[in-house]
Design an enzyme around this catalytic site. Structure first.
Site, PDB file in Angstrom:
ATOM      1  N   TYR A 173     155.924  11.057 -65.532  1.00 56.10           N
ATOM      2  CA  TYR A 173     154.928  11.343 -64.485  1.00 56.10           C
ATOM      3  C   TYR A 173     155.398  10.869 -63.109  1.00 56.10           C
ATOM      4  O   TYR A 173     155.027  11.476 -62.089  1.00 56.10           O
ATOM      5  CB  TYR A 173     153.557  10.761 -64.877  1.00 56.10           C
ATOM      6  CG  TYR A 173     152.978  11.552 -66.025  1.00 56.10           C
ATOM      7  CD1 TYR A 173     152.482  12.843 -65.826  1.00 56.10           C
ATOM      8  CD2 TYR A 173     153.015  11.057 -67.324  1.00 56.10           C
ATOM      9  CE1 TYR A 173     152.024  13.595 -66.882  1.00 56.10           C
ATOM     10  CE2 TYR A 173     152.546  11.810 -68.392  1.00 56.10           C
ATOM     11  CZ  TYR A 173     152.048  13.085 -68.165  1.00 56.10           C
ATOM     12  OH  TYR A 173     151.598  13.852 -69.211  1.00 56.10           O
TER      13      TYR A 173
ATOM     14  N   HIS B 268     142.386  18.195 -65.957  1.00 59.62           N
ATOM     15  CA  HIS B 268     143.439  17.453 -66.666  1.00 59.62           C
ATOM     16  C   HIS B 268     143.946  16.256 -65.855  1.00 59.62           C
ATOM     17  O   HIS B 268     144.999  15.706 -66.169  1.00 59.62           O
ATOM     18  CB  HIS B 268     144.609  18.383 -67.014  1.00 59.62           C
ATOM     19  CG  HIS B 268     144.275  19.343 -68.125  1.00 59.62           C
ATOM     20  ND1 HIS B 268     145.071  20.410 -68.475  1.00 59.62           N
ATOM     21  CD2 HIS B 268     143.206  19.387 -68.980  1.00 59.62           C
ATOM     22  CE1 HIS B 268     144.522  21.071 -69.491  1.00 59.62           C
ATOM     23  NE2 HIS B 268     143.389  20.478 -69.805  1.00 59.62           N
TER      24      HIS B 268
ATOM     25  N   LEU C  83     151.380  36.622 -64.266  1.00 59.54           N
ATOM     26  CA  LEU C  83     152.663  37.330 -64.226  1.00 59.54           C
ATOM     27  C   LEU C  83     152.744  38.344 -65.362  1.00 59.54           C
ATOM     28  O   LEU C  83     153.354  39.394 -65.229  1.00 59.54           O
ATOM     29  CB  LEU C  83     153.772  36.284 -64.373  1.00 59.54           C
ATOM     30  CG  LEU C  83     155.162  36.591 -63.847  1.00 59.54           C
ATOM     31  CD1 LEU C  83     155.137  37.078 -62.414  1.00 59.54           C
ATOM     32  CD2 LEU C  83     156.014  35.326 -63.972  1.00 59.54           C
TER      33      LEU C  83
HETATM   34  P1  OAD Z   1     151.775  27.347 -69.087  1.00 62.69           P
HETATM   35  O1  OAD Z   1     153.162  26.944 -68.741  1.00 62.69           O
HETATM   36  O2  OAD Z   1     151.370  27.288 -70.510  1.00 62.69           O
HETATM   37  O3  OAD Z   1     151.495  28.839 -68.600  1.00 62.69           O
HETATM   38  C1  OAD Z   1     151.813  29.261 -67.299  1.00 62.69           C
HETATM   39  C2  OAD Z   1     151.354  30.697 -67.120  1.00 62.69           C
HETATM   40  O4  OAD Z   1     151.638  31.068 -65.780  1.00 62.69           O
HETATM   41  C3  OAD Z   1     152.051  31.708 -68.021  1.00 62.69           C
HETATM   42  O5  OAD Z   1     151.071  32.579 -68.590  1.00 62.69           O
HETATM   43  C4  OAD Z   1     152.976  32.488 -67.052  1.00 62.69           C
HETATM   44  O6  OAD Z   1     153.102  33.850 -67.416  1.00 62.69           O
HETATM   45  C5  OAD Z   1     152.224  32.355 -65.757  1.00 62.69           C
HETATM   46  N1  OAD Z   1     153.084  32.415 -64.566  1.00 62.69           N
HETATM   47  C6  OAD Z   1     154.326  31.906 -64.392  1.00 62.69           C
HETATM   48  N2  OAD Z   1     154.775  32.111 -63.151  1.00 62.69           N
HETATM   49  C7  OAD Z   1     153.785  32.782 -62.498  1.00 62.69           C
HETATM   50  C8  OAD Z   1     153.630  33.291 -61.180  1.00 62.69           C
HETATM   51  N3  OAD Z   1     154.572  33.165 -60.255  1.00 62.69           N
HETATM   52  N4  OAD Z   1     152.472  33.922 -60.872  1.00 62.69           N
HETATM   53  C9  OAD Z   1     151.501  34.075 -61.796  1.00 62.69           C
HETATM   54  N5  OAD Z   1     151.578  33.609 -63.057  1.00 62.69           N
HETATM   55  C10 OAD Z   1     152.705  32.968 -63.403  1.00 62.69           C
HETATM   56  O7  OAD Z   1     150.820  26.461 -68.168  1.00 62.69           O
HETATM   57  P2  OAD Z   1     149.246  26.208 -68.320  1.00 62.69           P
HETATM   58  O8  OAD Z   1     148.572  27.385 -68.913  1.00 62.69           O
HETATM   59  O9  OAD Z   1     148.776  25.713 -67.023  1.00 62.69           O
HETATM   60  O10 OAD Z   1     148.216  20.171 -70.115  1.00 62.69           O
HETATM   61  O11 OAD Z   1     149.223  25.029 -69.358  1.00 62.69           O
HETATM   62  C11 OAD Z   1     147.978  24.468 -69.705  1.00 62.69           C
HETATM   63  C12 OAD Z   1     148.135  23.012 -70.010  1.00 62.69           C
HETATM   64  O12 OAD Z   1     149.193  22.850 -70.973  1.00 62.69           O
HETATM   65  C13 OAD Z   1     148.585  22.163 -68.840  1.00 62.69           C
HETATM   66  O13 OAD Z   1     147.523  21.754 -68.030  1.00 62.69           O
HETATM   67  C14 OAD Z   1     149.234  20.987 -69.508  1.00 62.69           C
HETATM   68  C15 OAD Z   1     150.042  21.766 -70.535  1.00 62.69           C
HETATM   69  O14 OAD Z   1     150.431  21.103 -71.660  1.00 62.69           O
HETATM   70  C16 OAD Z   1     148.425  18.865 -70.310  1.00 62.69           C
HETATM   71  O15 OAD Z   1     149.463  18.305 -69.993  1.00 62.69           O
HETATM   72  C17 OAD Z   1     147.279  18.167 -70.956  1.00 62.69           C
END
Ligand code: OAD
Length: 246
Positions: free
Chosen positions: A56, A114, A208
Protein backbone atom coordinates in the site's frame (compact mmCIF):
# COMPACT_ATOMS: atom_id res chain seq x y z
CA UNK A 1 -40.51 9.00 -19.71
CA UNK A 2 -39.91 11.19 -16.66
CA UNK A 3 -36.49 12.67 -15.98
CA UNK A 4 -33.79 10.45 -14.54
CA UNK A 5 -33.54 12.41 -11.29
CA UNK A 6 -31.74 10.03 -9.03
CA UNK A 7 -28.52 8.68 -10.46
CA UNK A 8 -26.13 6.27 -8.80
CA UNK A 9 -22.75 5.35 -10.24
CA UNK A 10 -20.40 2.57 -9.31
CA UNK A 11 -16.82 3.04 -10.46
CA UNK A 12 -13.87 0.66 -10.50
CA UNK A 13 -10.23 0.62 -11.48
CA UNK A 14 -10.95 1.09 -15.19
CA UNK A 15 -11.88 4.74 -14.71
CA UNK A 16 -8.40 5.46 -13.36
CA UNK A 17 -6.48 3.31 -15.86
CA UNK A 18 -5.85 6.20 -18.23
CA UNK A 19 -4.51 8.23 -15.29
CA UNK A 20 -1.72 5.66 -15.02
CA UNK A 21 -3.11 3.52 -12.20
CA UNK A 22 -3.02 -0.22 -12.80
CA UNK A 23 -6.26 -2.16 -12.73
CA UNK A 24 -6.42 -5.38 -10.72
CA UNK A 25 -7.45 -8.13 -13.12
CA UNK A 26 -5.83 -7.18 -16.44
CA UNK A 27 -3.15 -9.63 -17.58
CA UNK A 28 -0.57 -7.08 -16.38
CA UNK A 29 -2.76 -5.90 -13.46
CA UNK A 30 -1.93 -5.74 -9.76
CA UNK A 31 -3.24 -9.20 -8.97
CA UNK A 32 -1.02 -10.71 -11.67
CA UNK A 33 2.07 -9.78 -9.66
CA UNK A 34 0.79 -9.84 -6.09
CA UNK A 35 -1.18 -12.63 -4.46
CA UNK A 36 -4.37 -11.31 -2.86
CA UNK A 37 -3.90 -13.64 0.12
CA UNK A 38 -0.44 -12.15 0.71
CA UNK A 39 -1.25 -8.44 0.55
CA UNK A 40 -4.98 -7.81 0.83
CA UNK A 41 -6.44 -9.77 3.74
CA UNK A 42 -6.44 -9.32 7.53
CA UNK A 43 -4.54 -12.65 7.80
CA UNK A 44 -1.83 -11.40 5.45
CA UNK A 45 -1.41 -8.30 7.59
CA UNK A 46 -1.23 -10.37 10.79
CA UNK A 47 1.37 -12.71 9.23
CA UNK A 48 3.56 -10.20 7.46
CA UNK A 49 2.62 -6.57 8.14
CA UNK A 50 5.75 -5.22 6.43
CA UNK A 51 4.80 -6.86 3.13
CA UNK A 52 1.25 -5.55 3.27
CA UNK A 53 2.35 -2.04 4.27
CA UNK A 54 4.90 -2.01 1.46
CA UNK A 55 2.21 -2.91 -1.09
CA UNK A 56 0.00 0.00 0.00
CA UNK A 57 2.96 2.37 0.49
CA UNK A 58 3.83 1.88 -3.18
CA UNK A 59 0.26 2.64 -4.20
CA UNK A 60 0.13 5.71 -1.91
CA UNK A 61 3.45 7.02 -3.25
CA UNK A 62 2.13 6.75 -6.79
CA UNK A 63 -0.62 9.24 -5.97
CA UNK A 64 2.07 11.91 -5.45
CA UNK A 65 3.36 11.42 -9.01
CA UNK A 66 2.53 14.60 -10.95
CA UNK A 67 1.64 12.40 -13.95
CA UNK A 68 -1.19 10.81 -11.95
CA UNK A 69 -4.14 13.17 -12.13
CA UNK A 70 -7.90 13.03 -12.65
CA UNK A 71 -8.70 12.28 -16.29
CA UNK A 72 -11.57 13.41 -18.52
CA UNK A 73 -13.85 10.71 -17.08
CA UNK A 74 -13.37 11.76 -13.44
CA UNK A 75 -13.87 15.39 -14.44
CA UNK A 76 -17.00 14.64 -16.46
CA UNK A 77 -18.62 12.96 -13.44
CA UNK A 78 -17.88 15.93 -11.18
CA UNK A 79 -19.32 18.30 -13.77
CA UNK A 80 -22.41 16.16 -14.20
CA UNK A 81 -22.96 15.99 -10.43
CA UNK A 82 -22.86 19.77 -10.20
CA UNK A 83 -25.37 20.16 -13.04
CA UNK A 84 -27.75 17.47 -11.76
CA UNK A 85 -27.78 18.69 -8.17
CA UNK A 86 -28.28 22.30 -9.33
CA UNK A 87 -31.48 21.05 -11.00
CA UNK A 88 -32.60 19.35 -7.80
CA UNK A 89 -31.51 15.83 -8.80
CA UNK A 90 -29.79 13.32 -6.58
CA UNK A 91 -26.34 12.02 -7.43
CA UNK A 92 -24.34 9.36 -5.58
CA UNK A 93 -20.93 8.18 -6.67
CA UNK A 94 -19.89 4.89 -5.12
CA UNK A 95 -16.31 3.98 -5.88
CA UNK A 96 -14.38 0.82 -5.24
CA UNK A 97 -11.20 2.74 -5.98
CA UNK A 98 -8.85 3.70 -3.20
CA UNK A 99 -7.06 6.40 -5.22
CA UNK A 100 -8.05 10.03 -4.63
CA UNK A 101 -8.90 10.94 -8.21
CA UNK A 102 -12.67 11.39 -7.83
CA UNK A 103 -12.08 13.76 -4.89
CA UNK A 104 -9.43 15.67 -6.78
CA UNK A 105 -11.80 15.99 -9.73
CA UNK A 106 -14.35 17.63 -7.44
CA UNK A 107 -16.91 14.89 -6.83
CA UNK A 108 -18.92 15.69 -3.70
CA UNK A 109 -21.36 12.95 -2.81
CA UNK A 110 -18.78 10.19 -2.85
CA UNK A 111 -18.67 6.88 -1.00
CA UNK A 112 -15.25 5.20 -1.04
CA UNK A 113 -16.59 1.76 -0.15
CA UNK A 114 -13.19 0.01 -0.20
CA UNK A 115 -11.40 2.74 1.78
CA UNK A 116 -8.78 5.29 0.77
CA UNK A 117 -5.02 5.08 0.32
CA UNK A 118 -4.44 8.48 1.88
CA UNK A 119 -6.11 7.52 5.14
CA UNK A 120 -5.02 5.28 8.03
CA UNK A 121 -6.84 4.23 11.15
CA UNK A 122 -6.13 2.91 14.59
CA UNK A 123 -7.51 -0.62 15.12
CA UNK A 124 -7.65 0.05 18.87
CA UNK A 125 -9.71 3.26 19.06
CA UNK A 126 -10.87 3.71 15.45
CA UNK A 127 -9.30 7.16 15.04
CA UNK A 128 -8.77 8.01 11.36
CA UNK A 129 -6.27 10.44 9.93
CA UNK A 130 -4.99 11.60 6.57
CA UNK A 131 -1.69 9.91 5.68
CA UNK A 132 0.27 10.82 2.57
CA UNK A 133 3.67 9.24 3.21
CA UNK A 134 4.82 5.69 3.97
CA UNK A 135 3.18 3.85 6.86
CA UNK A 136 5.49 1.74 9.05
CA UNK A 137 4.62 -0.86 11.65
CA UNK A 138 6.12 1.45 14.30
CA UNK A 139 3.62 4.26 13.61
CA UNK A 140 1.25 4.54 16.57
CA UNK A 141 -2.07 6.29 17.09
CA UNK A 142 -1.71 9.93 18.25
CA UNK A 143 -4.98 9.68 20.19
CA UNK A 144 -4.80 6.47 22.20
CA UNK A 145 -1.09 5.63 21.73
CA UNK A 146 -2.02 1.95 21.93
CA UNK A 147 0.66 -0.50 21.00
CA UNK A 148 -1.39 -1.83 18.06
CA UNK A 149 0.08 -0.04 15.04
CA UNK A 150 -1.94 2.07 12.63
CA UNK A 151 -3.16 0.26 9.54
CA UNK A 152 -4.09 1.30 6.01
CA UNK A 153 -7.72 2.46 5.75
CA UNK A 154 -8.41 -0.18 3.13
CA UNK A 155 -11.20 -2.75 3.17
CA UNK A 156 -9.44 -6.07 2.75
CA UNK A 157 -10.95 -9.29 1.43
CA UNK A 158 -13.06 -10.77 4.20
CA UNK A 159 -13.95 -7.34 5.65
CA UNK A 160 -17.22 -5.45 5.21
CA UNK A 161 -17.15 -2.48 2.83
CA UNK A 162 -17.70 0.99 4.25
CA UNK A 163 -21.16 2.59 4.26
CA UNK A 164 -22.79 -0.48 2.78
CA UNK A 165 -26.23 0.54 4.08
CA UNK A 166 -25.90 3.97 2.47
CA UNK A 167 -24.75 2.36 -0.81
CA UNK A 168 -27.69 -0.04 -0.86
CA UNK A 169 -30.21 2.67 0.08
CA UNK A 170 -28.93 4.91 -2.74
CA UNK A 171 -29.03 2.04 -5.27
CA UNK A 172 -32.58 1.12 -4.24
CA UNK A 173 -33.74 4.70 -4.84
CA UNK A 174 -31.98 5.15 -8.18
CA UNK A 175 -33.77 5.88 -11.45
CA UNK A 176 -30.53 5.08 -13.25
CA UNK A 177 -27.58 2.97 -12.11
CA UNK A 178 -24.37 3.19 -14.13
CA UNK A 179 -21.42 0.85 -13.67
CA UNK A 180 -18.14 2.29 -14.96
CA UNK A 181 -14.79 0.52 -15.39
CA UNK A 182 -15.37 -2.37 -13.05
CA UNK A 183 -15.16 -6.07 -13.85
CA UNK A 184 -18.06 -6.76 -11.47
CA UNK A 185 -16.28 -9.66 -9.81
CA UNK A 186 -16.16 -8.46 -6.23
CA UNK A 187 -19.26 -8.58 -4.04
CA UNK A 188 -21.17 -6.85 -2.58
CA UNK A 189 -20.50 -4.12 -5.19
CA UNK A 190 -21.05 -6.64 -7.99
CA UNK A 191 -24.59 -7.19 -6.70
CA UNK A 192 -25.65 -3.55 -6.99
CA UNK A 193 -26.84 -3.90 -10.59
CA UNK A 194 -29.29 -6.66 -9.62
CA UNK A 195 -30.47 -4.60 -6.64
CA UNK A 196 -30.99 -1.55 -8.86
CA UNK A 197 -32.94 -3.57 -11.43
CA UNK A 198 -35.14 -5.18 -8.80
CA UNK A 199 -35.97 -1.70 -7.50
CA UNK A 200 -36.99 -0.60 -11.01
CA UNK A 201 -33.95 1.39 -12.16
CA UNK A 202 -32.51 1.48 -15.65
CA UNK A 203 -28.99 0.09 -15.67
CA UNK A 204 -26.04 0.85 -17.91
CA UNK A 205 -22.46 -0.31 -18.25
CA UNK A 206 -19.60 1.87 -19.51
CA UNK A 207 -16.45 -0.20 -19.89
CA UNK A 208 -13.63 -1.06 -22.22
CA UNK A 209 -15.30 -4.41 -22.86
CA UNK A 210 -18.48 -6.27 -21.86
CA UNK A 211 -18.34 -7.81 -18.40
CA UNK A 212 -21.73 -9.47 -17.95
CA UNK A 213 -25.16 -9.57 -19.50
CA UNK A 214 -27.47 -8.04 -16.95
CA UNK A 215 -27.28 -4.35 -17.95
CA UNK A 216 -30.08 -2.71 -19.94
CA UNK A 217 -27.67 -0.52 -21.94
CA UNK A 218 -23.96 -0.68 -22.68
CA UNK A 219 -21.33 1.61 -24.13
CA UNK A 220 -17.83 0.30 -24.74
CA UNK A 221 -14.55 2.18 -25.12
CA UNK A 222 -11.91 3.91 -23.02
CA UNK A 223 -13.39 5.72 -20.02
CA UNK A 224 -11.95 9.09 -21.12
CA UNK A 225 -14.10 8.85 -24.24
CA UNK A 226 -17.28 7.05 -23.29
CA UNK A 227 -17.86 8.66 -19.88
CA UNK A 228 -17.80 12.32 -21.04
CA UNK A 229 -19.88 11.41 -24.12
CA UNK A 230 -22.51 9.57 -22.05
CA UNK A 231 -22.90 12.19 -19.33
CA UNK A 232 -22.82 15.21 -21.65
CA UNK A 233 -25.70 13.74 -23.61
CA UNK A 234 -27.56 12.82 -20.41
CA UNK A 235 -27.17 16.41 -19.20
CA UNK A 236 -28.79 17.68 -22.40
CA UNK A 237 -31.54 15.06 -22.49
CA UNK A 238 -32.24 13.99 -18.92
CA UNK A 239 -35.28 11.87 -19.80
CA UNK A 240 -33.55 9.17 -21.79
CA UNK A 241 -30.31 7.30 -22.16
CA UNK A 242 -27.99 8.50 -24.92
CA UNK A 243 -29.08 7.15 -28.30
CA UNK A 244 -25.66 5.65 -28.97
CA UNK A 245 -26.10 3.16 -26.10
CA UNK A 246 -26.84 -0.38 -27.27
P1 OAD B 1 -10.74 -4.89 -12.17
O1 OAD B 1 -9.28 -4.84 -12.45
O2 OAD B 1 -11.31 -6.18 -11.71
O3 OAD B 1 -11.57 -4.46 -13.46
C1 OAD B 1 -11.26 -3.30 -14.18
C2 OAD B 1 -12.28 -3.12 -15.29
O4 OAD B 1 -11.97 -1.91 -15.96
C3 OAD B 1 -12.28 -4.22 -16.34
O5 OAD B 1 -13.62 -4.62 -16.61
C4 OAD B 1 -11.65 -3.54 -17.58
O6 OAD B 1 -12.22 -4.02 -18.79
C5 OAD B 1 -12.03 -2.10 -17.35
N1 OAD B 1 -11.11 -1.14 -17.97
C6 OAD B 1 -9.76 -1.21 -18.07
N2 OAD B 1 -9.25 -0.12 -18.64
C7 OAD B 1 -10.31 0.69 -18.93
C8 OAD B 1 -10.45 1.97 -19.52
N3 OAD B 1 -9.41 2.67 -19.96
N4 OAD B 1 -11.70 2.48 -19.64
C9 OAD B 1 -12.78 1.79 -19.22
N5 OAD B 1 -12.71 0.58 -18.63
C10 OAD B 1 -11.49 0.03 -18.49
O7 OAD B 1 -11.02 -3.72 -11.12
P2 OAD B 1 -12.31 -3.50 -10.20
O8 OAD B 1 -13.53 -4.01 -10.87
O9 OAD B 1 -12.29 -2.10 -9.77
O10 OAD B 1 -10.81 -4.60 -4.10
O11 OAD B 1 -11.98 -4.43 -8.97
C11 OAD B 1 -12.88 -4.45 -7.89
C12 OAD B 1 -12.14 -4.68 -6.61
O12 OAD B 1 -11.30 -5.84 -6.76
C13 OAD B 1 -11.16 -3.58 -6.23
O13 OAD B 1 -11.77 -2.53 -5.55
C14 OAD B 1 -10.18 -4.29 -5.35
C15 OAD B 1 -9.99 -5.53 -6.23
O14 OAD B 1 -9.54 -6.66 -5.62
C16 OAD B 1 -10.07 -4.74 -2.99
O15 OAD B 1 -8.85 -4.63 -2.99
C17 OAD B 1 -10.87 -5.07 -1.78
Amino acid sequence: MTALNSIVLLTGAGISAESGIQTFRASDGLWANHAIEEVATPDAYARNPAKVLDFYNQRRTQLQDPQVAPNAAHLALAKFEQALTAQGGRFTLITQNVDNLHRRAGSQNLIAMHGELQSVFCPACGHRQTWVHDLNSTDLCPVCAESAPLRPDIVWFGEIPYQLDACQAAVEQADLFVSIGTSGQVYPAAGFVALAKSAGALTAELNLEPTRKDFDFCLYGPATQVVPAFFEQLMNQPTQLPSFCQ
